[in-house]
Motif scaffolding. Structure first.
Motif: not given
Length: 291
Positions: A212-216, A37-42, A112-115
């Protein structure tokens, strides 16, 4: 406006992210195998960084440096988390999700939204022509990124070593940078992604500052949704009846690295307003022994 708003980079990175996360969602759903899971995100961050750099092929120094920063962060975190979960076995975060397809869908959609969202500043930089000569914001961003990266990497390694020592079984981690923050790894991650945005700012014009919505988004996610709240609740339920733990929590900043002697004597309102010590972080402390 820069070229990104009339290019296909935003759509392309969205499609790549959805497909990549869907592949791992299928693996998780079919085989009940959540170690990836975490590997897929990173690693998804790494793919988007390299893909956008190579496709645009402007090869501006600013683009190369920011891409390298994200690749180094993504590979370091991805490999670390994969090795950790393979050593520990099952990911306890998924105990209630393995048999619940709806919860799995929600999790993978959020990932997916996070990435895609957090990658927006770099996506925009790589989709542009590079933004001209280097500015002070570039150097400030790169330098502070290093601090964030080192804090996160040190926190991860220190906690892993702490957890792997048999004498620390059942204890909370308060060594190294964990003496100054209850979640220093999250502080490092927020810091480095905000600095990616700062380093991207020389390229931005007008509506492009909306990235800026990315880091926010990352900050809000860790502060209020899937980061600190979940870990605080788990720790409170596990150690909440310990006076030593309550003292640790009262004197240790939740996020920003801060000396305990100073933090413990600050007024509650100051901690809440300036240092993110939100009351709901302690709502799971056992009430009968509340202080």
């Amino acid at each position: 406006m820069g070229t990104v708003l009339d290019s296909h980079f935003l759509a392309l990175t969205a499609i790549v992210t959805v497909v990549y996360q869907f592949i791992f969602f299928v693996i998780t759903a079919l085989f009940k195998f959540d170690q990836v899971t975490d590997f897929a995100g990173s690693t998804n961050f790494v793919i988007l960084a390299v893909l956008t750099l190579v496709l645009k092929a402007s090869w501006h120094f600013r683009q190369i440096v920011l891409t390298l920063l994200v690749v180094v962060w993504g590979l370091r975190l991805g490999i670390f988390l994969l090795m950790r979960i393979l050593q520990w076995g099952e990911d306890r975060r998924f105990d209630e999700q393995r048999g619940n397809i709806v919860r799995l869908i929600i999790f993978w959609t959020l990932q997916a939204v996070w990435v895609w969202t957090v990658s927006l500043p770099l996506t925009l930089v790589n989709a542009s022509d590079g933004g001209g000569s280097l500015k002070p914001a570039d150097v400030i961003g790169w330098t502070m990124w290093v601090f964030g990266f080192l804090i996160e990497a040190a926190a991860d390694q220190q906690k892993l070593s702490f957890k792997n020592s048999p004498e620390n079984r059942g204890k909370w981690c308060d060594v190294g940078v964990w003496k100054y923050s209850r979640h220093p790894n999250y502080f490092g991650e927020m810091l480095l992604w905000w600095r990616i945005f700062v380093a991207a700012s020389p390229v931005l014009e007008g509506a492009e500052y909306l990235v800026i919505f990315g880091p926010l988004f990352l900050t809000l996610l860790l502060l209020f949704v899937s980061g600190i709240p979940l870990l605080e609740a788990s720790a409170d339920k596990k150690h909440g009846n310990s006076g030593a733990y309550r003292s640790y929590k009262k004197t240790t900043s939740p996020l920003i690295l801060f000396p305990r002697g100073v933090y413990g004597n600050l007024p509650g309102w100051f901690k809440t307003v300036f240092l993110f010590e939100f009351p709901f972080y302690s709502r799971n402390l056992p009430q009968e022994v509340a202080v």
